[in-house]
Design a protein around this motif. Structure first.
Motif, short mmCIF file in Angstrom:
data_model
loop_
_atom_site.label_atom_id
_atom_site.label_comp_id
_atom_site.label_asym_id
_atom_site.label_seq_id
_atom_site.Cartn_x
_atom_site.Cartn_y
_atom_site.Cartn_z
N VAL A 55 0.84 -1.20 0.00
CA VAL A 55 0.00 0.00 0.00
C VAL A 55 0.88 1.24 0.00
O VAL A 55 1.91 1.29 0.67
N PRO A 56 0.47 2.29 -0.75
CA PRO A 56 1.26 3.52 -0.78
C PRO A 56 1.10 4.36 0.48
O PRO A 56 1.98 5.16 0.82
N ASP A 57 0.00 4.19 1.22
CA ASP A 57 -0.25 4.94 2.45
C ASP A 57 -0.73 3.96 3.51
O ASP A 57 -1.91 3.57 3.53
N LEU A 58 0.17 3.56 4.40
CA LEU A 58 -0.12 2.52 5.39
C LEU A 58 -1.21 2.96 6.37
O LEU A 58 -2.12 2.18 6.68
N GLU A 59 -1.14 4.17 6.86
CA GLU A 59 -2.13 4.65 7.83
C GLU A 59 -3.52 4.74 7.20
O GLU A 59 -4.51 4.38 7.83
N LYS A 60 -3.59 5.22 5.97
CA LYS A 60 -4.88 5.31 5.26
C LYS A 60 -5.48 3.92 5.07
O LYS A 60 -6.67 3.70 5.30
N TYR A 65 -9.56 -0.46 6.68
CA TYR A 65 -9.95 -1.78 7.18
C TYR A 65 -10.59 -1.68 8.57
O TYR A 65 -11.55 -2.37 8.87
N ARG A 66 -10.06 -0.78 9.42
CA ARG A 66 -10.58 -0.64 10.78
C ARG A 66 -11.90 0.14 10.81
O ARG A 66 -12.89 -0.34 11.35
N ASP A 67 -11.92 1.35 10.22
CA ASP A 67 -13.05 2.26 10.38
C ASP A 67 -14.18 2.00 9.39
O ASP A 67 -15.34 2.21 9.73
N VAL A 68 -13.87 1.59 8.17
CA VAL A 68 -14.91 1.37 7.17
C VAL A 68 -15.40 -0.07 7.19
O VAL A 68 -16.60 -0.33 7.19
N LEU A 69 -14.47 -1.03 7.23
CA LEU A 69 -14.87 -2.44 7.18
C LEU A 69 -15.05 -3.07 8.56
O LEU A 69 -15.54 -4.18 8.67
N GLY A 70 -14.61 -2.38 9.63
CA GLY A 70 -14.81 -2.87 10.98
C GLY A 70 -13.89 -4.00 11.41
O GLY A 70 -14.20 -4.72 12.36
N ALA A 71 -12.75 -4.16 10.76
CA ALA A 71 -11.82 -5.24 11.10
C ALA A 71 -10.94 -4.84 12.29
O ALA A 71 -10.74 -3.65 12.57
N ARG A 72 -10.41 -5.84 12.97
CA ARG A 72 -9.42 -5.61 14.02
C ARG A 72 -8.07 -5.45 13.33
O ARG A 72 -7.67 -6.29 12.52
N VAL A 73 -7.38 -4.35 13.63
CA VAL A 73 -6.14 -4.00 12.93
C VAL A 73 -5.03 -3.81 13.96
O VAL A 73 -5.23 -3.13 14.97
N SER A 74 -3.86 -4.39 13.69
CA SER A 74 -2.72 -4.25 14.60
C SER A 74 -2.09 -2.88 14.45
O SER A 74 -2.40 -2.13 13.53
N GLY A 75 -1.15 -2.59 15.34
CA GLY A 75 -0.33 -1.40 15.19
C GLY A 75 0.72 -1.63 14.11
O GLY A 75 0.89 -2.74 13.61
N THR A 76 1.41 -0.56 13.75
CA THR A 76 2.46 -0.65 12.74
C THR A 76 3.72 -1.25 13.36
O THR A 76 4.14 -0.83 14.44
N VAL A 77 4.30 -2.21 12.66
CA VAL A 77 5.54 -2.85 13.12
C VAL A 77 6.59 -2.70 12.03
O VAL A 77 6.42 -3.22 10.93
N PRO A 78 7.69 -1.96 12.32
CA PRO A 78 8.77 -1.87 11.34
C PRO A 78 9.62 -3.15 11.35
O PRO A 78 9.92 -3.68 12.41
N LEU A 79 9.97 -3.63 10.16
CA LEU A 79 10.85 -4.80 10.02
C LEU A 79 12.03 -4.39 9.15
O LEU A 79 12.05 -4.65 7.94
N PRO A 80 13.03 -3.73 9.74
CA PRO A 80 14.14 -3.22 8.94
C PRO A 80 14.89 -4.29 8.15
O PRO A 80 15.35 -4.03 7.04
N GLU A 81 14.97 -5.53 8.68
CA GLU A 81 15.67 -6.60 7.96
C GLU A 81 14.96 -6.99 6.67
O GLU A 81 15.56 -7.56 5.78
#
Length: 174
Positions: A55-60, A65-81
């Motif tokens: 996705v080009p905009d992760l927060e959007k 998924y959370r606000d429109v579709l009502g799904a449970r969404v995790s926080g953002t996790v960076p995976l530098p590797e």
């Protein structure tokens, strides 16, 4: 029509021949095709763990998924590797992994340059009992020689899409 020889029939300008003998052709079913393998692999695939979407905009995307579709969404996790930031959308029987580039050398940055709006990036399938090694994968190119730790803290390998009908496949140790 008391003859046993083929007789032409005319329907809407098409000539059909009456079948009098011989085997009836049939399509090869998927299960029949699978059963024709010479030897089953020493490992097996488990359940679908997730489908990854770049996705080009992760927060959007997470808000959608959370606000429109009502799904449970995790926080953002960076995976530098892996050069990505991830958010997981929980779906009861599987997940959607939202991927966003983390740095300029991220493989997701290249994907988004070609697919500006984003899109499906890969599928992840669990492998119970450990990842296959050696002979089972000798005809499939891996994107890295050794397994790496994936987003769930488990070893993963990626199979080259050219060897998997155009799909990037991630195998995750279950």
């Amino acid at each position: 029509h008391g003859t046993s020889s083929p007789t032409p029939r005319h329907m809407a300008g098409v000539t059909l021949k009456k079948r009098t003998s011989g085997p009836v052709p049939r399509a090869l079913s998927a299960s029949a095709a699978v059963s024709q393998r010479t030897a089953p692999p020493s490992w097996q695939l488990g359940r679908l763990n997730h489908v990854a979407v770049a996705v080009p905009d992760l927060e959007k995307a997470a808000r959608f998924y959370r606000d429109v579709l009502g799904a449970r969404v995790s926080g953002t996790v960076p995976l530098p590797e892996h050069g990505v930031s991830t958010v997981f959308v929980e779906l009861g029987n599987t997940k959607i992994e939202l991927l966003h580039p983390l740095g300029e050398k991220s493989p997701i940055a290249g994907f988004l340059q070609k697919n500006k709006a984003g899109g499906m990036h890969h599928v992840c399938i669990e492998v119970p009992g450990g990842l296959p090694r050696g002979a089972p994968l000798k005809k499939i190119r891996l994107l890295s020689e050794e397994p790496r730790i994936g987003a769930h803290g488990k070893p993963v390998v990626f199979l080259h899409p050219k060897d998997c009908d155009g799909v990037l496949v991630e195998l995750e140790e279950a």
